[in-house]
Design a protein around this motif. Structure first.
Motif, PDB file in Angstrom:
ATOM      1  N   ASP A  62       0.799  -1.231   0.000  1.00  0.00           N
ATOM      2  CA  ASP A  62       0.000   0.000   0.000  1.00  0.00           C
ATOM      3  C   ASP A  62       0.831   1.280   0.000  1.00  0.00           C
ATOM      4  OD1 ASP A  62      -2.269  -1.536   0.027  1.00  0.00           O
ATOM      5  OD2 ASP A  62      -2.553  -1.414   2.200  1.00  0.00           O
ATOM      6  N   SER A  63       2.128   1.162   0.194  1.00  0.00           N
ATOM      7  CA  SER A  63       2.968   2.347   0.313  1.00  0.00           C
ATOM      8  C   SER A  63       3.039   3.126  -1.008  1.00  0.00           C
ATOM      9  CB  SER A  63       4.381   1.957   0.748  1.00  0.00           C
ATOM     10  OG  SER A  63       5.222   3.085   0.755  1.00  0.00           O
ATOM     11  N   ALA A  64       2.843   4.445  -0.916  1.00  0.00           N
ATOM     12  CA  ALA A  64       2.963   5.305  -2.102  1.00  0.00           C
ATOM     13  C   ALA A  64       4.427   5.481  -2.492  1.00  0.00           C
ATOM     14  CB  ALA A  64       2.334   6.660  -1.814  1.00  0.00           C
ATOM     15  N   ASN A  65       5.307   5.324  -1.518  1.00  0.00           N
ATOM     16  CA  ASN A  65       6.742   5.444  -1.753  1.00  0.00           C
ATOM     17  C   ASN A  65       7.445   4.265  -1.079  1.00  0.00           C
ATOM     18  OD1 ASN A  65       9.218   6.518  -2.558  1.00  0.00           O
ATOM     19  ND2 ASN A  65       9.404   7.773  -0.716  1.00  0.00           N
ATOM     20  N   PRO A  66       7.317   3.066  -1.662  1.00  0.00           N
ATOM     21  CA  PRO A  66       7.826   1.863  -0.990  1.00  0.00           C
ATOM     22  C   PRO A  66       9.345   1.839  -0.915  1.00  0.00           C
ATOM     23  CG  PRO A  66       7.071   1.334  -3.200  1.00  0.00           C
ATOM     24  CD  PRO A  66       6.690   2.758  -2.954  1.00  0.00           C
ATOM     25  N   PRO A  67       9.890   1.173   0.102  1.00  0.00           N
ATOM     26  CA  PRO A  67      11.337   1.107   0.259  1.00  0.00           C
ATOM     27  C   PRO A  67      11.962   0.151  -0.758  1.00  0.00           C
ATOM     28  CG  PRO A  67      10.291  -0.315   1.869  1.00  0.00           C
ATOM     29  CD  PRO A  67       9.187   0.401   1.143  1.00  0.00           C
ATOM     30  N   LEU A  68      13.223   0.371  -1.095  1.00  0.00           N
ATOM     31  CA  LEU A  68      13.933  -0.586  -1.938  1.00  0.00           C
ATOM     32  C   LEU A  68      14.150  -1.880  -1.173  1.00  0.00           C
ATOM     33  CD1 LEU A  68      15.513  -1.462  -4.471  1.00  0.00           C
ATOM     34  CD2 LEU A  68      17.527  -0.309  -3.503  1.00  0.00           C
ATOM     35  N   ARG A  69      14.439  -1.748   0.114  1.00  0.00           N
ATOM     36  CA  ARG A  69      14.673  -2.931   0.947  1.00  0.00           C
ATOM     37  C   ARG A  69      13.894  -2.821   2.250  1.00  0.00           C
ATOM     38  NH1 ARG A  69      19.815  -2.357  -1.421  1.00  0.00           N
ATOM     39  NH2 ARG A  69      20.581  -4.337  -2.271  1.00  0.00           N
ATOM     40  N   VAL A  70      13.340  -3.937   2.694  1.00  0.00           N
ATOM     41  CA  VAL A  70      12.726  -3.979   4.018  1.00  0.00           C
ATOM     42  C   VAL A  70      12.967  -5.364   4.614  1.00  0.00           C
ATOM     43  CG1 VAL A  70      10.437  -4.553   3.055  1.00  0.00           C
ATOM     44  CG2 VAL A  70      10.615  -3.616   5.375  1.00  0.00           C
ATOM     45  N   LEU A  71      13.527  -5.373   5.807  1.00  0.00           N
ATOM     46  CA  LEU A  71      13.796  -6.629   6.518  1.00  0.00           C
ATOM     47  C   LEU A  71      12.527  -7.076   7.236  1.00  0.00           C
ATOM     48  CD1 LEU A  71      17.201  -5.467   8.028  1.00  0.00           C
ATOM     49  CD2 LEU A  71      16.961  -7.302   6.344  1.00  0.00           C
ATOM     50  N   PHE A  72      12.256  -8.369   7.213  1.00  0.00           N
ATOM     51  CA  PHE A  72      11.144  -8.944   7.964  1.00  0.00           C
ATOM     52  C   PHE A  72      11.732  -9.815   9.077  1.00  0.00           C
ATOM     53  CE2 PHE A  72       7.115  -9.035   5.031  1.00  0.00           C
ATOM     54  CZ  PHE A  72       7.193  -7.651   4.890  1.00  0.00           C
ATOM     55  N   GLY A  73      11.529  -9.406  10.313  1.00  0.00           N
ATOM     56  CA  GLY A  73      11.970 -10.205  11.451  1.00  0.00           C
ATOM     57  C   GLY A  73      13.117  -9.563  12.214  1.00  0.00           C
ATOM     58  N   LYS A  74      13.108  -9.736  13.531  1.00  0.00           N
ATOM     59  CA  LYS A  74      14.129  -9.099  14.366  1.00  0.00           C
ATOM     60  C   LYS A  74      15.495  -9.759  14.217  1.00  0.00           C
ATOM     61  CE  LYS A  74      12.713 -11.681  18.532  1.00  0.00           C
ATOM     62  NZ  LYS A  74      12.144 -11.543  19.890  1.00  0.00           N
ATOM     63  N   VAL A  75      15.520 -11.055  13.899  1.00  0.00           N
ATOM     64  CA  VAL A  75      16.805 -11.732  13.671  1.00  0.00           C
ATOM     65  C   VAL A  75      17.492 -11.124  12.452  1.00  0.00           C
ATOM     66  CG1 VAL A  75      17.903 -13.927  13.037  1.00  0.00           C
ATOM     67  CG2 VAL A  75      16.126 -13.883  14.790  1.00  0.00           C
ATOM     68  N   ALA A  76      16.722 -10.893  11.384  1.00  0.00           N
ATOM     69  CA  ALA A  76      17.262 -10.271  10.173  1.00  0.00           C
ATOM     70  C   ALA A  76      17.799  -8.882  10.491  1.00  0.00           C
ATOM     71  CB  ALA A  76      16.181 -10.184   9.099  1.00  0.00           C
ATOM     72  N   TYR A  77      17.019  -8.097  11.208  1.00  0.00           N
ATOM     73  CA  TYR A  77      17.436  -6.725  11.546  1.00  0.00           C
ATOM     74  C   TYR A  77      18.748  -6.730  12.325  1.00  0.00           C
ATOM     75  CZ  TYR A  77      17.604  -2.176  13.764  1.00  0.00           C
ATOM     76  OH  TYR A  77      18.030  -0.947  14.213  1.00  0.00           O
ATOM     77  N   ASN A  78      18.825  -7.535  13.378  1.00  0.00           N
ATOM     78  CA  ASN A  78      20.022  -7.560  14.229  1.00  0.00           C
ATOM     79  C   ASN A  78      21.244  -8.080  13.482  1.00  0.00           C
ATOM     80  OD1 ASN A  78      18.661  -6.527  16.467  1.00  0.00           O
ATOM     81  ND2 ASN A  78      18.035  -8.550  17.182  1.00  0.00           N
TER      82      ASN A  78
END
Length: 272
Positions: free
Chosen positions: A230-246
């Protein structure tokens, strides 16, 4: 406003979960799978809102034909979700040529064929959003997943380049990079190399490091996925999950530190 979304690998896991969430809120969905029997429940419940197509993404001609059918059926394609893929578990040395090629065929080339097939449709519309289901293993690596890591690194490079090429046509690219989830990605969907005992210690350490809380809940991705769609300006990258983020934050910090440590060598290697 309702969108038309084309999703590959929709028979189970993220693909089916997201397809159902989209249908539930009133979007139209083109759902592809090698065997569409797994989609019969959604077809029965949502009728004309879903078009179920049999598709092997390794077949380039079939990918183009599926996109043509989808366009003819619904009139447009607003979002492509390249979700089809599988994991190959095994050390790099253990991997056969057939296994390596099969991993790249599905995870990279299948995604490329669908991307190429949908681009003319989106260019004509002057709008569109291609969502590539990559992995945090397209940014960092884990042992015994060498070919899987490589396939996702390839997806990352392709998609980042593509984003710069198609922005002019009103087309956005997003890489969704999940960590492990309790889908059957590492179970029924996975493939295993023929084991060499010499790599047992690496595999054992890998298995012992995989604690239950490392695996995300698939249902928790629905809200995040819909936010990206739904984002009008979607990100190139988005991590799903806290393990991925850390993991990505830690590894990228180490990479930058190493780059700085070797800065003098890098600059000297330029020659002037």
């Amino acid at each position: 406003m309702a969108k038309t979304i084309f999703i590959t690998g929709a028979s189970r896991g993220f693909g089916k979960l997201w397809a159902e969430a989209l249908l539930k809120r009133g979007d139209k969905v083109v759902a592809t799978a090698r065997n569409t029997d797994a989609l019969s429940d959604l077809v029965k419940q949502y009728g004309n809102a879903i078009l179920a197509l049999e598709l092997d993404v390794n077949d380039r001609a079939a990918c183009f034909a599926a996109v043509e059918k989808a366009k003819a059926h619904f009139g447009r394609i607003d979002v492509l979700v390249n979700n089809a893929g599988f994991g190959l578990f095994g050390a790099v040395e253990e991997t056969s040529e057939q296994e390596a090629r099969a991993q790249m065929e599905t995870n990279f080339f299948g995604l490329l064929w669908l991307t190429q097939a949908v681009l003319p449709v989106m260019r004509a519309q002057q709008s569109g959003h291609i969502i590539q289901v990559s992995s945090f293993l397209g940014l960092v690596t884990l042992p015994v997943l060498g070919l899987y890591n490589a396939s996702k690194f390839a997806v990352e490079g392709l998609s980042e380049t593509l984003a710069t090429e198609v922005k002019q046509f009103g087309i956005n690219i997003t890489l969704i990079e999940p960590n492990g989830y309790t889908t059957d990605w590492s179970g029924a969907s996975a493939s295993q190399t023929q084991a060499m005992d010499i790599y047992n210690p690496v595999k054992q350490a890998f298995q012992e490091g995989a604690t239950p809380d490392m695996w995300g809940k698939p249902e928790a991705t629905i809200e995040a996925f819909l936010k990206v769609v739904d984002s009008a300006n979607p990100p190139l990258r988005v991590l799903f999950g806290k393990v991925a983020y850390n993991a990505v934050k830690q590894v990228y910090g180490q990479r930058l530190a190493s780059i700085e440590e070797w800065k003098d060598v890098s600059v000297t290697a330029h020659g002037h």
